[in-house]
Design a protein around this motif. Structure first.
Motif, PDB file in Angstrom:
ATOM      1  N   ILE A  29     -24.527  96.984  63.697  1.00 36.87           N
ATOM      2  CA  ILE A  29     -25.100  96.165  63.950  1.00 36.87           C
ATOM      3  C   ILE A  29     -26.517  96.329  62.519  1.00 36.87           C
ATOM      4  CG2 ILE A  29     -27.404  95.731  65.643  1.00 36.87           C
ATOM      5  CD1 ILE A  29     -25.460  97.284  67.462  1.00 36.87           C
ATOM      6  N   VAL A  39     -29.641 103.845  69.971  1.00 39.56           N
ATOM      7  CA  VAL A  39     -27.654 103.559  69.342  1.00 39.56           C
ATOM      8  C   VAL A  39     -27.351 104.580  70.312  1.00 39.56           C
ATOM      9  CG1 VAL A  39     -28.581 102.977  66.585  1.00 39.56           C
ATOM     10  CG2 VAL A  39     -28.499 105.460  67.962  1.00 39.56           C
ATOM     11  N   ASP A  77     -27.087 104.685  73.121  1.00 37.96           N
ATOM     12  CA  ASP A  77     -26.407 103.481  74.677  1.00 37.96           C
ATOM     13  C   ASP A  77     -25.386 102.473  73.965  1.00 37.96           C
ATOM     14  OD1 ASP A  77     -27.133 103.017  77.133  1.00 37.96           O
ATOM     15  OD2 ASP A  77     -28.041 101.261  76.448  1.00 37.96           O
ATOM     16  N   LEU A  78     -26.272 101.977  73.188  1.00 36.52           N
ATOM     17  CA  LEU A  78     -25.543 100.908  72.629  1.00 36.52           C
ATOM     18  C   LEU A  78     -24.060 101.305  72.114  1.00 36.52           C
ATOM     19  CD1 LEU A  78     -28.004  99.174  70.453  1.00 36.52           C
ATOM     20  CD2 LEU A  78     -27.388  98.114  72.693  1.00 36.52           C
ATOM     21  N   ASP A  79     -23.788 102.376  71.814  1.00 40.60           N
ATOM     22  CA  ASP A  79     -22.708 102.961  71.324  1.00 40.60           C
ATOM     23  C   ASP A  79     -22.171 102.346  69.937  1.00 40.60           C
ATOM     24  OD1 ASP A  79     -20.311 104.898  71.188  1.00 40.60           O
ATOM     25  OD2 ASP A  79     -19.016 103.069  72.096  1.00 40.60           O
ATOM     26  N   CYS A  80     -23.094 101.623  69.087  1.00 36.59           N
ATOM     27  CA  CYS A  80     -22.913 101.539  68.034  1.00 36.59           C
ATOM     28  C   CYS A  80     -21.695 102.437  66.743  1.00 36.59           C
ATOM     29  CB  CYS A  80     -23.737 100.186  67.565  1.00 36.59           C
ATOM     30  SG  CYS A  80     -25.500 101.205  67.369  1.00 36.59           S
ATOM     31  N   TYR A 125     -28.298  91.872  65.466  1.00 37.11           N
ATOM     32  CA  TYR A 125     -28.592  92.276  66.791  1.00 37.11           C
ATOM     33  C   TYR A 125     -29.388  91.288  67.169  1.00 37.11           C
ATOM     34  CZ  TYR A 125     -30.448  95.135  71.381  1.00 37.11           C
ATOM     35  OH  TYR A 125     -30.593  95.453  72.482  1.00 37.11           O
ATOM     36  N   VAL A 129     -34.607 100.453  70.489  1.00 38.94           N
ATOM     37  CA  VAL A 129     -33.089 100.874  70.749  1.00 38.94           C
ATOM     38  C   VAL A 129     -32.406 102.369  70.742  1.00 38.94           C
ATOM     39  CG1 VAL A 129     -31.665 100.359  68.467  1.00 38.94           C
ATOM     40  CG2 VAL A 129     -33.526  98.961  68.570  1.00 38.94           C
ATOM     41  N   VAL A 178     -24.759  93.005  71.953  1.00 41.98           N
ATOM     42  CA  VAL A 178     -24.131  93.927  71.134  1.00 41.98           C
ATOM     43  C   VAL A 178     -23.304  95.148  71.569  1.00 41.98           C
ATOM     44  CG1 VAL A 178     -25.362  93.055  69.137  1.00 41.98           C
ATOM     45  CG2 VAL A 178     -26.328  95.166  70.815  1.00 41.98           C
ATOM     46  N   LYS A 179     -24.139  95.388  72.923  1.00 45.04           N
ATOM     47  CA  LYS A 179     -23.347  96.758  73.851  1.00 45.04           C
ATOM     48  C   LYS A 179     -22.256  96.079  74.127  1.00 45.04           C
ATOM     49  CE  LYS A 179     -24.567 100.136  77.552  1.00 45.04           C
ATOM     50  NZ  LYS A 179     -25.694 100.692  78.189  1.00 45.04           N
ATOM     51  N   TYR A 239     -26.087 100.928  62.491  1.00 44.17           N
ATOM     52  CA  TYR A 239     -26.834 100.073  62.317  1.00 44.17           C
ATOM     53  C   TYR A 239     -28.140 100.594  61.613  1.00 44.17           C
ATOM     54  CZ  TYR A 239     -30.776  98.628  65.144  1.00 44.17           C
ATOM     55  OH  TYR A 239     -32.503  97.862  65.857  1.00 44.17           O
TER      56      TYR A 239
END
Length: 408
Positions: free
Chosen positions: A197, A210, A212-215, A170, A208, A181-182, A218
């Protein structure tokens, strides 16, 4: 955010090093610990020390409550969907290796691709080299721009339908780059790949989310965010973790054991074999309480101010090279001073009570890309001040003078 009040909570900062008040500019390597974290670990060992999940006695119950309470705090801290998605590990390195060994090796084959960047810490590079060697998958790199950033269009061109895993930091521990990263997650998923990530340099410094980032994964470490060493976290989407096999076997992670077959516990315990890092988790929970009491947004804004001030002061020094984006960046600055080896620079600064990092920062491929064998790095956190930056600048100027440079 009152930095003076915050500094009072860090006992280690109130000392002299080599006859000078300590200036600690090495938090990207490991942050200092507030009294509340130290006290939480001490209290656990003095009052609640017992193994978790096994005993029915009072100490065992209290230890289990503290350990699982820390897991709930981590879940909230990164906005995971379930505590079952939170796996305690020894740190970011262990978390990434778990994904590489359990998930990636099981899905990758010859002709598949693993995509990373050249800015990665060794912990997010070597595991993927090993997966590629073991499976025949190809290791590919998203190219870097001259300032060390990556472009979304280059990610689009590198990630293909053959890509199985995309893994990236990240925040770069050398360049201070904050990666998109998103957007990378969206590109990866559109191509049927998963995104891991490396959050070691982001979790301590910014909010952070996770979900929302849709990773898909992490990973981060406690010791960089005011918690003890030896504790870290792997977040993984539940649907993925449920289909992954453990890579460590023994106590704690089993459900039923027969002479020739065994079955595993449900998430997250199947990935936490052996006696877990109980005191570390307790300390991590206390660190999260502390950071949330200050506010991650406040920490992020403070670091932006300190970094911008340090950048402006450093650019006044003739013969200094600053690597990475010259504008907004995360709270670290990697640099070199003409004709002074970074280790010599760090040694002279240490004599002035200023602690910085020197070396390749576990990023040798990036050093070669920068055409530098090693660099110096100053990294900042919530307890650093502009006055400390001024002392750092004065020490840099003294270093120039010491090595016979004309002061610019």
């Amino acid at each position: 955010m009152n930095v003076s009040v915050i500094r009072e909570q860090f006992p280690i900062l109130h000392q002299e090093v080599n006859g000078h008040p300590l200036v600690y500019f090495d938090s990207a390597a490991s942050s200092q610990k507030p009294a509340s974290v130290i006290e939480a670990v001490k209290r656990y060992y003095e009052h609640d020390n017992a193994n978790v999940h096994r005993g029915v006695h009072t100490l065992g119950s209290r230890a289990t409550d503290a350990y699982e309470g820390a897991r709930e705090k981590v879940k909230r801290f990164i906005n995971a969907g379930s505590s079952e998605e939170i796996i305690f590990t020894r740190g970011t390195t262990t978390a990434i290796n778990l994904v590489a060994s359990s998930y990636a090796r099981s899905i990758c084959k010859e002709g598949d691709e693993i995509v990373i960047t050249q800015m990665e810490h060794h912990s997010n590079l070597i595991p993927w080299q090993q997966v590629a060697k073991a499976t025949g998958a190809a290791l590919k790199y998203i190219p870097l721009q001259p300032d060390g950033t990556i472009r979304v269009e280059d990610a689009e061109a590198t990630i293909t339908s053959r890509t199985k895993i995309v893994a990236m930091a990240y925040v770069s521990n050398v360049l201070g780059v904050v990666n998109p990263v998103k957007q990378i997650a969206e590109i990866a998923h559109r191509n049927g790949a998963k995104l891991l990530i490396d959050g070691a340099q982001s979790a301590p410094h910014m909010k952070v989310d996770v979900q929302d980032l849709d990773c898909d994964f992490y990973a981060f470490s406690g010791h960089k965010m005011c918690a003890p060493t030896g504790i870290g976290v792997l977040y993984g989407k539940k649907a993925i973790l449920e289909n992954m096999e453990p890579i460590e076997f023994g106590g704690e992670m089993i459900d039923f054991v027969d002479l020739y077959e065994s079955t595993w516990k449900d998430l997250p315990y199947r990935f936490e074999g052996g006696t877990p890092i109980i005191a570390g988790a307790v300390g991590l929970g206390a660190a999260i309480d502390f950071l949330e009491s200050v506010g991650l947004d406040n920490i992020h804004e403070h670091e932006k101010r300190i970094t911008a001030y340090a950048m402006s002061r450093m650019k006044e020094i003739e013969g200094i090279t600053i690597y990475g984006p010259q504008g907004e960046r995360a709270g670290l600055i990697t640099f070199n001073l003409d004709d002074v080896h970074p280790h010599d620079l760090a040694t002279v600064l240490d004599a002035e009570g200023v602690a910085i990092r020197a070396g390749h920062h576990c990023a040798q491929p990036l050093m070669r890309w920068l055409n530098a064998s090693s660099t110096a790095r100053a990294s900042f956190y919530l307890y650093n001040t502009e006055d400390e930056v001024d002392r750092f600048i004065a020490a840099l100027l003294k270093t120039k003078e010491y090595f016979g440079h004309a002061i610019g």
